[in-house]
Enzyme design. Structure first.
Site, PDB file in Angstrom:
ATOM      1  N   TYR A  94      -7.588   3.085 -10.597  1.00 13.65           N
ATOM      2  CA  TYR A  94      -6.748   1.925 -10.273  1.00 13.65           C
ATOM      3  C   TYR A  94      -7.381   1.151  -9.103  1.00 13.65           C
ATOM      4  O   TYR A  94      -7.863   1.760  -8.129  1.00 13.65           O
ATOM      5  CB  TYR A  94      -5.345   2.425  -9.905  1.00 13.65           C
TER       6      TYR A  94
ATOM      7  N   ARG B 204      13.938  10.244   7.840  1.00 15.29           N
ATOM      8  CA  ARG B 204      12.469  10.205   7.678  1.00 15.29           C
ATOM      9  C   ARG B 204      11.928  11.613   7.425  1.00 15.29           C
ATOM     10  O   ARG B 204      11.011  11.821   6.645  1.00 15.29           O
ATOM     11  CB  ARG B 204      11.812   9.582   8.921  1.00 15.29           C
TER      12      ARG B 204
ATOM     13  N   LYS C 175       5.793   3.981 -12.274  1.00 19.05           N
ATOM     14  CA  LYS C 175       5.453   3.802 -13.688  1.00 19.05           C
ATOM     15  C   LYS C 175       6.453   4.554 -14.575  1.00 19.05           C
ATOM     16  O   LYS C 175       7.619   4.239 -14.566  1.00 19.05           O
ATOM     17  CB  LYS C 175       4.017   4.269 -13.913  1.00 19.05           C
TER      18      LYS C 175
HETATM   19  N1  PLP Z   1      -2.247   5.230  -9.487  1.00 17.56           N
HETATM   20  C1  PLP Z   1      -2.349   4.503 -10.616  1.00 17.56           C
HETATM   21  C2  PLP Z   1      -3.058   5.102 -11.807  1.00 17.56           C
HETATM   22  C3  PLP Z   1      -1.826   3.215 -10.666  1.00 17.56           C
HETATM   23  O1  PLP Z   1      -1.970   2.488 -11.784  1.00 17.56           O
HETATM   24  C4  PLP Z   1      -1.156   2.691  -9.526  1.00 17.56           C
HETATM   25  C5  PLP Z   1      -0.560   1.332  -9.545  1.00 17.56           C
HETATM   26  O2  PLP Z   1      -0.690   0.601 -10.489  1.00 17.56           O
HETATM   27  C6  PLP Z   1      -1.080   3.468  -8.382  1.00 17.56           C
HETATM   28  C7  PLP Z   1      -1.616   4.745  -8.387  1.00 17.56           C
HETATM   29  C8  PLP Z   1      -0.409   2.945  -7.129  1.00 17.56           C
HETATM   30  O3  PLP Z   1       0.967   3.099  -7.243  1.00 17.56           O
HETATM   31  P1  PLP Z   1       2.047   2.083  -6.594  1.00 17.56           P
HETATM   32  O4  PLP Z   1       1.829   0.751  -7.229  1.00 17.56           O
HETATM   33  O5  PLP Z   1       3.346   2.726  -6.950  1.00 17.56           O
HETATM   34  O6  PLP Z   1       1.796   2.049  -5.132  1.00 17.56           O
END
Ligand code: PLP
Length: 369
Positions: A97, A46, A194
């Site tokens: 998001y 951790r 992503k």
């Molecule tokens: N930031 C953006 C621009 C996103 O599109 C996303 C998820 O789609 C996130 C953060 C959150 O990431 P995660 O889905 O890996 O938790």
């Protein structure tokens, strides 16, 4: 080193006598100590794990940063980021998001953090909003889902004049196309799920910075809250990263052809493509038409997320951004019929053919014959 070289030429296994080319997966929770009073470089996964350390060094190098921390998801990274504003205020861009909006509005705002939103493309509005003391400004650029591009150097100047930190969610472009720290941001953040991973097989997050004080606060939080990325997922991410350059280049090449094609289609309205990256979106005029279009596609998988080698399609207001209440979506001019495409590395001719057949299926029968 240029990024394409950096992606492959790094110390994959520091100190390993066998010199493997691929980083070993240190699938262990704990590490033996030589004595009760002495710790080795690692004691508990951790707090730190050699596989994750290699990944974190590589993530830092790609963002042009000195420090990076890897988390179990982008949301875990964002949660840690919000902790940096404890007892103060976060000013967030208003096109974000949906999960980030949910975190800020339903969790942070009920803890000891004040949260406000601003149209971050409007520098006067940002300047005015920064008259109230602010610890952290959090933006995405391009924004998700409207793909609006922000003026990061001017935002950084405004933030620093007011003593606020600027954090940029760089998930939409990847460090190959944009390095926010090089243009004034204090923190660069990723949903590594992503482009960084790129294969849709791991959820991960990252925060990079050049500030040693911020880096040690982030590492402290990562250990204290226990949201670091696991060894196997760190390895998957390291593996995915090796082809980031090829993937991003091919995805962008395909996206440019697709944007040019969609721009010529009468059924497509308000095409948004920032000219870089491989995410684009458009409207059709009504939700039902958008739904039919999305469901007529055969190669584009209906799925949330973006940045994978597979092309995907989504209706953000029904999927990734559904956690933003409808009234707020309306006040932020988020079109309910918005369609978002994430372009993968399939052959662009096949993707164009698929889009053409789906657009044709939308036309009334009489117009087709
Ligand atoms: N930031 C953006 C621009 C996103 O599109 C996303 C998820 O789609 C996130 C953060 C959150 O990431 P995660 O889905 O890996 O938790």
């Amino acid at each position: 080193m240029k990024p394409a070289t950096q992606l492959l030429r790094f110390d994959a296994a520091p100190g390993d006598p066998y010199r493997p080319l691929s980083t070993p997966i240190y699938q262990t929770a704990t590490f033996a100590q030589t004595s009760a009073l002495e710790f080795g470089p690692y004691d508990y996964s951790r707090s730190g794990n050699p596989t994750r350390s290699v990944l974190e060094r590589q993530l830092a190098a790609l963002e042009g940063a000195q420090y990076a921390s890897a988390f179990g998801s982008g949301m875990a990274a964002l949660t840690t980021l919000t902790r940096l504003a404890a007892g103060g205020r976060i000013l967030a861009g208003d096109d974000l998001y949906g999960g980030t909006y949910r975190l800020l509005s339903r969790i942070s705002a009920h803890q000891d953090i004040a949260v406000d939103y601003v149209d971050a493309t409007d520098l006067d509005a940002v300047g005015a909003a920064l008259r109230s003391p602010t610890k952290l400004v959090l933006v995405e650029t391009p924004t998700n889902p409207l793909l609006r591009v922000l003026d990061l150097p001017s935002l950084a100047r405004l933030c620093h004049e007011r003593g606020a930190l600027l954090a940029v969610d760089n998930s939409l472009l990847s460090p190959l196309l944009q390095q926010p720290l090089g243009i004034g941001a204090d923190l660069a953040l990723h949903s590594a799920t992503k482009f960084l991973c790129g294969h849709g097989d791991v959820t991960a997050g990252a925060i990079a910075t050049n500030d040693s004080d911020l880096a040690s606060r982030i590492s402290f939080l990562q250990n204290a809250e226990g949201n670091a990325l696991a060894p196997f997922d760190s390895w998957l991410l390291l593996r995915g990263l090796k082809t980031l350059h090829l993937r991003v280049r091919e995805q962008q090449r395909n996206a440019r052809r697709i944007a040019a094609f969609l721009g010529r289609q009468p059924a497509i309205r308000n095409l948004r493509y920032p000219g870089r990256g491989s995410v684009l979106c458009f409207e059709t005029g009504d939700i039902e038409t958008s739904r039919r279009l999305v469901e007529s596609l055969r190669l584009f998988t209906i799925a949330v997320s973006f940045g994978s080698v597979h092309s995907t399609v989504s209706l953000p207001c029904r999927m990734s951004h559904a956690s933003i209440p409808e009234a707020i979506r309306r006040s932020r001019h988020l079109p309910e019929d918005l369609v978002r495409l994430s372009i993968g590395i399939e052959d662009a001719d096949d993707l164009l053919e698929d889009l053409a057949q789906a657009l044709e299926a939308l036309m009334p029968r009489a117009a087709r014959s």
